[in-house]
Design an enzyme around this catalytic site. Structure first.
Site, PDB file in Angstrom:
ATOM      1  N   LEU A 220      -8.211  36.123   8.470  1.00 13.46           N
ATOM      2  CA  LEU A 220      -8.849  35.408   7.346  1.00 13.46           C
ATOM      3  C   LEU A 220      -9.581  36.426   6.480  1.00 13.46           C
ATOM      4  O   LEU A 220     -10.399  37.182   7.000  1.00 13.46           O
ATOM      5  CB  LEU A 220      -9.895  34.415   7.862  1.00 13.46           C
ATOM      6  CG  LEU A 220      -9.420  33.175   8.622  1.00 13.46           C
ATOM      7  CD1 LEU A 220     -10.635  32.382   9.091  1.00 13.46           C
ATOM      8  CD2 LEU A 220      -8.525  32.299   7.749  1.00 13.46           C
ATOM      9  N   HIS A 221      -9.278  36.454   5.205  1.00  9.28           N
ATOM     10  CA  HIS A 221     -10.019  37.385   4.355  1.00  9.28           C
ATOM     11  C   HIS A 221     -10.137  36.937   2.900  1.00  9.28           C
ATOM     12  O   HIS A 221     -10.797  37.592   2.100  1.00  9.28           O
ATOM     13  CB  HIS A 221      -9.372  38.776   4.387  1.00  9.28           C
ATOM     14  CG  HIS A 221      -8.091  38.847   3.610  1.00  9.28           C
ATOM     15  ND1 HIS A 221      -6.915  38.317   4.087  1.00  9.28           N
ATOM     16  CD2 HIS A 221      -7.809  39.357   2.390  1.00  9.28           C
ATOM     17  CE1 HIS A 221      -5.961  38.509   3.191  1.00  9.28           C
ATOM     18  NE2 HIS A 221      -6.473  39.128   2.150  1.00  9.28           N
ATOM     19  N   ARG A 222      -9.492  35.807   2.528  1.00 10.17           N
ATOM     20  CA  ARG A 222      -9.549  35.386   1.127  1.00 10.17           C
ATOM     21  C   ARG A 222     -10.987  35.070   0.742  1.00 10.17           C
ATOM     22  O   ARG A 222     -11.683  34.351   1.484  1.00 10.17           O
ATOM     23  CB  ARG A 222      -8.745  34.103   0.895  1.00 10.17           C
ATOM     24  CG  ARG A 222      -7.302  34.246   1.085  1.00 10.17           C
ATOM     25  CD  ARG A 222      -6.512  34.236  -0.207  1.00 10.17           C
ATOM     26  NE  ARG A 222      -5.268  34.898   0.075  1.00 10.17           N
ATOM     27  CZ  ARG A 222      -4.960  36.148  -0.257  1.00 10.17           C
ATOM     28  NH1 ARG A 222      -5.779  36.853  -0.985  1.00 10.17           N
ATOM     29  NH2 ARG A 222      -3.835  36.695   0.106  1.00 10.17           N
ATOM     30  N   ARG A 255     -14.346  42.603   4.707  1.00 14.31           N
ATOM     31  CA  ARG A 255     -15.040  41.567   3.927  1.00 14.31           C
ATOM     32  C   ARG A 255     -15.523  40.443   4.845  1.00 14.31           C
ATOM     33  O   ARG A 255     -16.668  39.990   4.751  1.00 14.31           O
ATOM     34  CB  ARG A 255     -14.069  40.999   2.881  1.00 14.31           C
ATOM     35  CG  ARG A 255     -14.584  39.797   2.116  1.00 14.31           C
ATOM     36  CD  ARG A 255     -13.445  39.089   1.409  1.00 14.31           C
ATOM     37  NE  ARG A 255     -12.967  39.783   0.234  1.00 14.31           N
ATOM     38  CZ  ARG A 255     -13.573  39.754  -0.957  1.00 14.31           C
ATOM     39  NH1 ARG A 255     -14.682  39.076  -1.130  1.00 14.31           N
ATOM     40  NH2 ARG A 255     -13.071  40.392  -1.976  1.00 14.31           N
ATOM     41  N   ASP A 298      -4.739  33.313   6.152  1.00 11.96           N
ATOM     42  CA  ASP A 298      -4.766  33.007   4.715  1.00 11.96           C
ATOM     43  C   ASP A 298      -4.090  34.129   3.926  1.00 11.96           C
ATOM     44  O   ASP A 298      -4.183  34.192   2.705  1.00 11.96           O
ATOM     45  CB  ASP A 298      -6.198  32.758   4.216  1.00 11.96           C
ATOM     46  CG  ASP A 298      -7.139  33.938   4.436  1.00 11.96           C
ATOM     47  OD1 ASP A 298      -6.664  35.035   4.812  1.00 11.96           O
ATOM     48  OD2 ASP A 298      -8.353  33.767   4.225  1.00 11.96           O
TER      49      ASP A 298
END
Ligand code: UD1
Length: 386
Positions: A220-222, A255, A298
Site C-alpha cells: 500500500l503506498h497510494r 511513504r 494499490d
C-alpha cells in the site's frame, strides 16, 4: 548497430521511480540488440534514491547503471516536476537526442516529456493510454498530459487506443505492442527468491515457518490510501483482521512507513500474523507474489504482475486504469469497505479465487516489438529505408 543507426543521435531513455525500472530494462536490452536503433543513454532523474527503492532493483533487473543521474530527490509535486525539468533541459541540449523514451506515469515521465516537447524532440511513451478517469490521482494527470505531447504511443492493452482516440490523439501514433513489465517478469521469474527464504531471513524462526505455508502479500503506498490518518487506520485494521485468517507479509513503502509512525499507528501492525518488511527487491517481490494465496495492493504494476502469474489480486482502490486485469486477469477492485475486503479474502481461501488468462501480447516480447517499430519510425523520420 546498422550504418544508418550509427549516424543517428542517441536515444535518451528516462527512469525516475521504482515502477519505471522493470519497464525500461527490457527496452534497453531490445534497443541494444537491434541494428536499426541508435545508441541509448539512460537518464535517472533521482526521484527515487534509497538503495532499496533504487540500486537494488537495478541489480535485480540487470539494468546497467544510469549514464546520468539528475539527483532531484523528494519534494512536492510542483517542486519535483519543475526541478526535473530544469535539470533535464541541459541534458537535451548536450545530446540533441533523436527521441526521448519515457515509461509509465510518474512525475519524471511527465517532466522529461514536457522538456522534450518544448525542445521539439520526439517523445516515445511506453504504456500509453491507461486511464483510471480519476483526476485525484497524480498519475492520471501525468498519463493524460504525457500522451497529449507524445509522438509515438505504445500500448499494453487494446482499450488504451479507444481512450487515446477519445482524447484526440491521432490513431497513426498509437501502436499496440504488449506489456514490457511482463517481459521483465518472464525474464526473471526463474530467479525469484523463494518466499520461505524471505520469511526466514526476516526473523521468522524455522519452528514457526509452518504457520506461514499460506500467506498473503500486501503493498500500500497510494497517497489516497496512506496520507490520511483515518483512511490508513481503517485499512490497517482491515489487514489485521485478515491476518487472523491468513498471515500477511507487508513490504512497506517509505511513504507508508513514515505515515504509520507520524499517525501513531504502529500498534495496529504489531502482530505475529503481520510481517512488516522494508521495500523488497524485484526478485524478492516476484517470489512473494508467485507464492502468495492472495495479493492485496494499490499498485498499478502489481495488478498486472499478478495477472501474469495467475495469482488472485485484490486492489484496494475505487477504480483501475488497467481494466484488462479485471476483465481477463485475476484482479478484483475491492474498494475500501472492511467487510468487502475480508469477504473477498475468505472467498479466495474457499475457492482459490479468479484464475484468469494471460492478456494478448503479454508474452515477453513487447520490448522487441517496440525496438522493431521504433527503428522503422526513426528511419522514416530521416527519410531512410531501415
Ligand atoms: C511514486 C509515483 C507512483 C509510484 C511510486 C512507486 C509519482 C507521482 N508517483 O510515488 O506513481 O507508484 O513512485 O513507489 O511519480 N521516499 C524515500 N526514498 C525514496 C523515494 C521516496 O524515502 O527513494 C519517500 C520520501 O519521503 C518522498 C516519498 O517517499 O517524499 C514519496 O516519494 P515520491 O517519489 O514523491 O512518490 P511515491 O509515493 O514514491
Amino acid at each position: 548497430m546498422g550504418d544508418f543507426a550509427t549516424r543517428l543521435r542517441p536515444i535518451l531513455c528516462v527512469v525516475g521511480a521504482r515502477p519505471n525500472y522493470m519497464k525500461m530494462a527490457p527496452l534497453i536490452r531490445a534497443f541494444g540488440r537491434h541494428a536499426g536503433v541508435p545508441a541509448t543513454l539512460l537518464v535517472h532523474t533521482g526521484q527515487h534514491y534509497d538503495a532499496e527503492m533504487n540500486s537494488k532493483l537495478f541489480q535485480d533487473l540487470q539494468l546497467p547503471p544510469p549514464d546520468l543521474n539528475l539527483e532531484v530527490g523528494s519534494g512536492s509535486h510542483a517542486f519535483q516536476t519543475a526541478e526535473i525539468m530544469r535539470r533535464f533541459e541541459p541534458v537535451i541540449d548536450a545530446h540533441c537526442p533523436s527521441c526521448v523514451v519515457v515509461v509509465g506515469d510518474v512525475n519524471s515521465t511527465l517532466a522529461c516529456g514536457l522538456v522534450a516537447a518544448k525542445k521539439r524532440v520526439p517523445i516515445v511513451h511506453v504504456e500509453a493510454g491507461l486511464r483510471s478517469y480519476d483526476r485525484a490521482m497524480p498519475e492520471e494527470i501525468n498519463r493524460v498530459l504525457t500522451d497529449q505531447i507524445s509522438d509515438v504511443l505504445y500500448t499494453t492493452e487494446r482499450a488504451a487506443r479507444d481512450n487515446l482516440l477519445r482524447e484526440g490523439v491521432l490513431g497513426e501514433r498509437i501502436h499496440f505492442v504488449g506489456n514490457v513489465m511482463i517481459d521483465s517478469l518472464l525474464a526473471h521469474r526463474g530467479r525469484a527468491v523463494p518466499a520461505e527464504q524471505i520469511l526466514h531471513r526476516s526473523g521468522i524462526p524455522q519452528s514457526r515457518l509452518g504457520r506461514w505455508h499460506k500467506f498473503g502479500a500486501v503493498t500500500l503506498h497510494r497517497p489516497s490510501n496512506v496520507d490520511d490518518a483515518g483512511t490508513l487506520r481503517a485499512l490497517l485494521s482491515t489487514l489485521r483482521t485478515v491476518s487472523e485468517r491468513l498471515p500477511l507479509v507487508c513490504p512497506l513503502h517509505p511513504r507508508t512507513r513514515a505515515n504509520v509512525d507520524r499517525f501513531g499507528l504502529g500498534d495496529l501492525i504489531a502482530s505475529d500474523n503481520l510481517l512488516i518488511l522494508p521495500p523488497q527487491g524485484y526478485l524478492e517481490m516476484l517470489g512473494l507474489m508467485a507464492e502468495a494465496t492472495v495479493v492485496i495492493t494499490d499498485s498499478g504494476g502489481i495488478q498486472e504482475e499478478t495477472t501474469a502469474l495467475g495469482i488472485p489480486c485484490l486492489t484496494v482502490r475505487e477504480n483501475t486504469e488497467r481494466p484488462i486485469t479485471v476483465e481477463q486477469g485475476t484482479n478484483t477492485v475491492v474498494g475500501h469497505d472492511h467487510a468487502a475486503i475480508v469477504a473477498a479474502v475468505e472467498d479466495i481461501l474457499q475457492t482459490g479465487g479468479k484464475r484468469g488468462r494471460i492478456p494478448e501480447l503479454w508474452d515477453g516480447r513487447a520490448g522487441q516489438r517496440i525496438a522493431n517499430h521504433l527503428a522503422g519510425w526513426l528511419a522514416a523520420q530521416h527519410h531512410v529505408v531501415a
